[in-house]
Scaffold this active site. Sequence first.
Site, PDB file in Angstrom:
ATOM      1  N   ASP A 110      23.216  17.888 -21.535  1.00  0.00           N
ATOM      2  CA  ASP A 110      23.345  18.187 -20.104  1.00  0.00           C
ATOM      3  C   ASP A 110      24.159  17.139 -19.356  1.00  0.00           C
ATOM      4  O   ASP A 110      24.499  17.321 -18.176  1.00  0.00           O
ATOM      5  CB  ASP A 110      21.972  18.358 -19.456  1.00  0.00           C
ATOM      6  CG  ASP A 110      21.105  17.103 -19.550  1.00  0.00           C
ATOM      7  OD1 ASP A 110      21.601  16.032 -19.921  1.00  0.00           O
ATOM      8  OD2 ASP A 110      19.895  17.213 -19.259  1.00  0.00           O
TER       9      ASP A 110
ATOM     10  N   ASN B 240      16.480  13.091  -7.891  1.00  0.00           N
ATOM     11  CA  ASN B 240      16.439  14.532  -7.621  1.00  0.00           C
ATOM     12  C   ASN B 240      16.683  14.850  -6.152  1.00  0.00           C
ATOM     13  O   ASN B 240      17.217  15.923  -5.829  1.00  0.00           O
ATOM     14  CB  ASN B 240      15.103  15.121  -8.088  1.00  0.00           C
ATOM     15  CG  ASN B 240      15.008  15.170  -9.597  1.00  0.00           C
ATOM     16  OD1 ASN B 240      15.894  15.671 -10.277  1.00  0.00           O
ATOM     17  ND2 ASN B 240      13.939  14.602 -10.152  1.00  0.00           N
TER      18      ASN B 240
END
Length: 210
Positions: free
Chosen positions: A185, A104
């Site tokens: 996704d 992330n």
Amino acid sequence: MRFLLPWHWCLAILAALVVASNLAHAAVAPRILVLGDSLSAAYGLPQEAGWVALLQSRLKARKFPYQVVNASISGETTAGGRTRLPSLLAHYRPQVVILALGANDGLRGLDLEQTRGNLEAMIRAAKASGARLLLVGMKLPPNYGPAYTQRFHALYGSLARQHQLAFVPFLLEGLATRQDWFQADGLHPTAEAQPHILDTVWPVLEPLLR
């Protein structure tokens, strides 16, 4: 009138309490702490389908007496992991820590020196606790530019060499050619991919368990 036990009875009771305490302590299984993000938190899947849950099943099948604690959180960054790790180490006292954070940070384009500093702080904290550490590396999609993506991936290998760590270079190794193994996704692996992820981690993890 108070009733006083003979002194030898008191010693016998005290000894029994000590033995009971030792037995209770011995009964606590050694722990593996997994500190990761959505890739380890079974994002979009039932928890029992994730690679961390499959790890617990494999340990049981192969007679390793470890309890797996999955402290992974979807969206977690290295900064968040650095904040949470000290209390996790104090509470669970793991024998092994699997550190699988940083994806992330990269997806958000965060400063890589900060990412490196956070990872290094977690490495030092885990080692100071006496835990054996497995560092899991990550790669970024190519649309983030070659310079950033190369530096991002290289920092994991650099930390592994510097701190002499057990090291898995890429958690999703071998998945890039299997688009059917990713959810809609395009980032999170499906349930079918989870055993493959475990097989990527296992050969490096197993020697730490013996």
